[in-house]
Design a protein around this motif. Structure first.
Motif, PDB file in Angstrom:
ATOM      1  N   THR A   1       0.899  -1.073   0.338  1.00 22.07           N
ATOM      2  CA  THR A   1      -0.194  -0.273   0.666  1.00 22.07           C
ATOM      3  C   THR A   1       0.693   0.944   0.212  1.00 22.07           C
ATOM      4  O   THR A   1       0.888   2.576  -0.836  1.00 22.07           O
ATOM      5  CB  THR A   1      -1.045  -0.060   1.631  1.00 22.07           C
ATOM      6  N   VAL A   2       1.726   1.571   0.570  1.00 21.90           N
ATOM      7  CA  VAL A   2       3.139   2.374   0.702  1.00 21.90           C
ATOM      8  C   VAL A   2       3.508   2.512  -0.392  1.00 21.90           C
ATOM      9  O   VAL A   2       4.237   3.885  -0.617  1.00 21.90           O
ATOM     10  CB  VAL A   2       3.743   2.057   1.842  1.00 21.90           C
ATOM     11  N   ARG A   3       4.115   1.356  -1.180  1.00 23.91           N
ATOM     12  CA  ARG A   3       4.669   1.768  -2.619  1.00 23.91           C
ATOM     13  C   ARG A   3       3.540   2.184  -3.555  1.00 23.91           C
ATOM     14  O   ARG A   3       3.778   3.098  -4.291  1.00 23.91           O
ATOM     15  CB  ARG A   3       5.084   0.550  -3.079  1.00 23.91           C
ATOM     16  N   ASP A   4       2.534   1.719  -3.178  1.00 24.82           N
ATOM     17  CA  ASP A   4       1.025   2.534  -4.145  1.00 24.82           C
ATOM     18  C   ASP A   4       1.159   3.648  -3.908  1.00 24.82           C
ATOM     19  O   ASP A   4       0.551   4.599  -4.842  1.00 24.82           O
ATOM     20  CB  ASP A   4       0.322   1.381  -4.028  1.00 24.82           C
TER      21      ASP A   4
ATOM     22  N   ASN B   1       0.721   6.950  13.688  1.00 23.07           N
ATOM     23  CA  ASN B   1       1.110   8.129  12.338  1.00 23.07           C
ATOM     24  C   ASN B   1       2.506   7.802  11.800  1.00 23.07           C
ATOM     25  O   ASN B   1       2.860   8.418  10.715  1.00 23.07           O
ATOM     26  CB  ASN B   1       0.547   9.341  13.041  1.00 23.07           C
ATOM     27  N   LYS B   2       2.919   8.530  12.724  1.00 26.29           N
ATOM     28  CA  LYS B   2       4.893   7.934  12.785  1.00 26.29           C
ATOM     29  C   LYS B   2       5.535   6.781  11.957  1.00 26.29           C
ATOM     30  O   LYS B   2       5.940   7.788  10.836  1.00 26.29           O
ATOM     31  CB  LYS B   2       5.506   8.598  13.558  1.00 26.29           C
ATOM     32  N   SER B   3       4.620   5.821  12.199  1.00 28.46           N
ATOM     33  CA  SER B   3       4.816   4.360  11.302  1.00 28.46           C
ATOM     34  C   SER B   3       4.923   4.452  10.246  1.00 28.46           C
ATOM     35  O   SER B   3       5.365   4.218   9.446  1.00 28.46           O
ATOM     36  CB  SER B   3       4.384   3.153  12.288  1.00 28.46           C
ATOM     37  N   ILE B   4       3.758   5.044   9.693  1.00 29.48           N
ATOM     38  CA  ILE B   4       3.509   5.248   8.482  1.00 29.48           C
ATOM     39  C   ILE B   4       4.615   6.535   7.905  1.00 29.48           C
ATOM     40  O   ILE B   4       5.035   6.306   6.725  1.00 29.48           O
ATOM     41  CB  ILE B   4       1.333   6.159   8.027  1.00 29.48           C
TER      42      ILE B   4
ATOM     43  N   GLY C   1       8.983   7.926  -0.565  1.00 27.59           N
ATOM     44  CA  GLY C   1       8.783   9.585  -1.404  1.00 27.59           C
ATOM     45  C   GLY C   1       8.693  10.177   0.205  1.00 27.59           C
ATOM     46  O   GLY C   1      10.259   9.983   0.792  1.00 27.59           O
ATOM     47  N   SER C   2       8.192  10.698   0.756  1.00 29.34           N
ATOM     48  CA  SER C   2       8.693  11.980   1.177  1.00 29.34           C
ATOM     49  C   SER C   2       6.774  12.256   2.044  1.00 29.34           C
ATOM     50  O   SER C   2       5.881  12.627   1.363  1.00 29.34           O
ATOM     51  CB  SER C   2       8.324  13.765   0.381  1.00 29.34           C
ATOM     52  N   ALA C   3       6.741  12.003   2.962  1.00 32.43           N
ATOM     53  CA  ALA C   3       5.646  12.320   3.992  1.00 32.43           C
ATOM     54  C   ALA C   3       5.715  13.418   5.133  1.00 32.43           C
ATOM     55  O   ALA C   3       7.138  13.324   5.496  1.00 32.43           O
ATOM     56  CB  ALA C   3       4.825  10.917   4.512  1.00 32.43           C
ATOM     57  N   VAL C   4       4.620  13.641   5.411  1.00 35.46           N
ATOM     58  CA  VAL C   4       4.376  14.671   6.184  1.00 35.46           C
ATOM     59  C   VAL C   4       3.205  14.629   7.484  1.00 35.46           C
ATOM     60  O   VAL C   4       2.343  14.441   7.130  1.00 35.46           O
ATOM     61  CB  VAL C   4       4.473  16.076   6.216  1.00 35.46           C
ATOM     62  N   GLY C   5       3.570  14.034   9.190  1.00 33.85           N
ATOM     63  CA  GLY C   5       2.714  13.329   9.680  1.00 33.85           C
ATOM     64  C   GLY C   5       1.668  14.634  10.309  1.00 33.85           C
ATOM     65  O   GLY C   5       2.601  14.962  10.744  1.00 33.85           O
ATOM     66  N   LEU C   6       0.426  14.428  10.638  1.00 37.08           N
ATOM     67  CA  LEU C   6       0.055  15.974  10.987  1.00 37.08           C
ATOM     68  C   LEU C   6      -1.266  14.807  11.460  1.00 37.08           C
ATOM     69  O   LEU C   6      -1.793  13.898  11.422  1.00 37.08           O
ATOM     70  CB  LEU C   6      -0.096  16.964  10.956  1.00 37.08           C
ATOM     71  N   CYS C   7      -2.053  15.688  12.659  1.00 37.92           N
ATOM     72  CA  CYS C   7      -3.416  14.758  13.092  1.00 37.92           C
ATOM     73  C   CYS C   7      -4.770  16.245  12.246  1.00 37.92           C
ATOM     74  O   CYS C   7      -3.902  18.114  12.444  1.00 37.92           O
ATOM     75  CB  CYS C   7      -3.271  14.461  14.384  1.00 37.92           C
TER      76      CYS C   7
ATOM     77  N   PRO D   1       0.279  14.319   2.666  1.00 39.77           N
ATOM     78  CA  PRO D   1      -0.157  14.388   4.058  1.00 39.77           C
ATOM     79  C   PRO D   1      -0.038  12.872   4.653  1.00 39.77           C
ATOM     80  O   PRO D   1      -1.355  12.528   4.171  1.00 39.77           O
ATOM     81  CB  PRO D   1      -0.833  15.002   3.536  1.00 39.77           C
ATOM     82  N   VAL D   2      -0.006  12.585   5.961  1.00 41.76           N
ATOM     83  CA  VAL D   2      -0.692  11.546   6.626  1.00 41.76           C
ATOM     84  C   VAL D   2      -1.664  12.154   7.740  1.00 41.76           C
ATOM     85  O   VAL D   2      -1.059  12.349   8.716  1.00 41.76           O
ATOM     86  CB  VAL D   2       0.381  10.204   6.801  1.00 41.76           C
TER      87      VAL D   2
END
Length: 289
Positions: free
Chosen positions: A48-51, A109-112, A121-127, A168-169
């Motif tokens: 899923t992450v690769r997708d 969140n941070k594991s994703i 990729g480049s991900a930014v975690g937030l709530c 965004p995650v």
């Protein structure tokens, strides 16, 4: 999909079929509610992450919205806090809310985010609290405690992240309208509200069933496409029941608010995201206006 044993001609055919979809959705926004088995099984999680990374690489703006029920249950048990439910929904008292926020916004969140970054990729975690993304009213069902219903969405912080080229995650914890107390938000509902605020092309709900089915025990009864009227008829006639009803309601609400297409897909099927977005047949149920 692993292509090691796939003939070169078939690989080219697969890419050729995807081309019109890549052209159509480049620069568009797709909001994905990520949950179920796709979050628990390590192999499914990696696919899923690769997708998601692939979609970002071809210019499709992907926003990932997640819950984390199993992980929350594990930590509540470890801390000796009983998990309680009312009509199938988690009862969130003060102690439970602290664990929910800690687990969703921290560990899950941070594991994703880390997995997306590891996949290139480049991900930014937030709530929902960050940038006032989600504000919520406490539910009127008093038995549920600190559970909220989204009242306002400010997508500015998401738009900034997307504009920077990142993914965004979003963990679904929001601030209360009145007292800013943390509130637990249903992830499907939050994804729908975020898709609406972003004027998204698609809302995709990942589940542990193939999609909307005429007979839940028969995979061949899967509805590939439905419109709003057809889905309402399936509910009123009793064909669709239980946990699928709120998912369909979420999809219809998003369509009513301007999202172009909504999808319910089986997260247990490898690469279901790519199959649903980039192939002629799709893999789940697409609901449109």
């Amino acid at each position: 999909v692993a292509l090691a044993g796939v003939p070169a001609g078939l690989r080219v055919q697969i890419l050729s079929e995807a081309l019109p979809y890549l052209q159509r959705f480049r620069g568009q926004t797709v909001v994905v509610k990520y949950g179920g088995a796709a979050m628990k099984d390590p192999a499914l999680k990696a696919r899923t992450v690769r997708d998601v990374v692939l979609l970002a690489c071809v210019g499709i703006n992907t926003v990932l919205v997640h819950g984390g029920g199993p992980e929350i249950n594990k930590w509540l048990e470890a801390l000796g806090i009983e998990s309680r439910f009312h009509n199938g929904l988690r009862v969130t008292d003060e102690a439970t809310m602290e664990v929910v926020e800690m687990v969703l916004t921290g560990r899950v969140n941070k594991s994703i985010v880390s997995l997306i970054n590891q996949a290139g990729g480049s991900a930014v975690g937030l709530c929902g609290k960050d940038g006032n993304l989600l504000r919520a009213r406490k539910t009127t069902v008093k038995e549920l405690g600190y559970v909220g219903e989204v009242s306002r969405v400010d997508p500015s912080v998401l738009q900034s992240i997307i504009a920077s080229g990142s993914i965004p995650v979003v963990a679904t914890v929001a601030s209360g309208e009145d007292d800013f107390h943390s509130l637990n938000i249903n992830a499907d509902t939050a994804a729908g509200e975020i898709a609406t605020a972003l004027n998204a092309e698609k809302l995709i709900l990942m589940t542990d069933v193939p999609g909307v089915m005429g007979d839940k025990g028969d995979a061949a009864s899967l509805y590939r496409t439905l419109d709003r009227a057809e889905t309402r008829n399936l509910i009123s006639s009793g064909v669709v029941q239980g946990g699928m009803i709120p998912k369909i309601d979420c999809c219809i609400n998003a369509l009513n608010a301007g999202v172009r297409a909504t999808h319910i897909v089986d997260g247990r099927q490898p690469h279901s995201l790519l199959q649903e977005i980039l192939t002629d047949e799709g893999v789940g149920t697409m609901i449109t206006s």
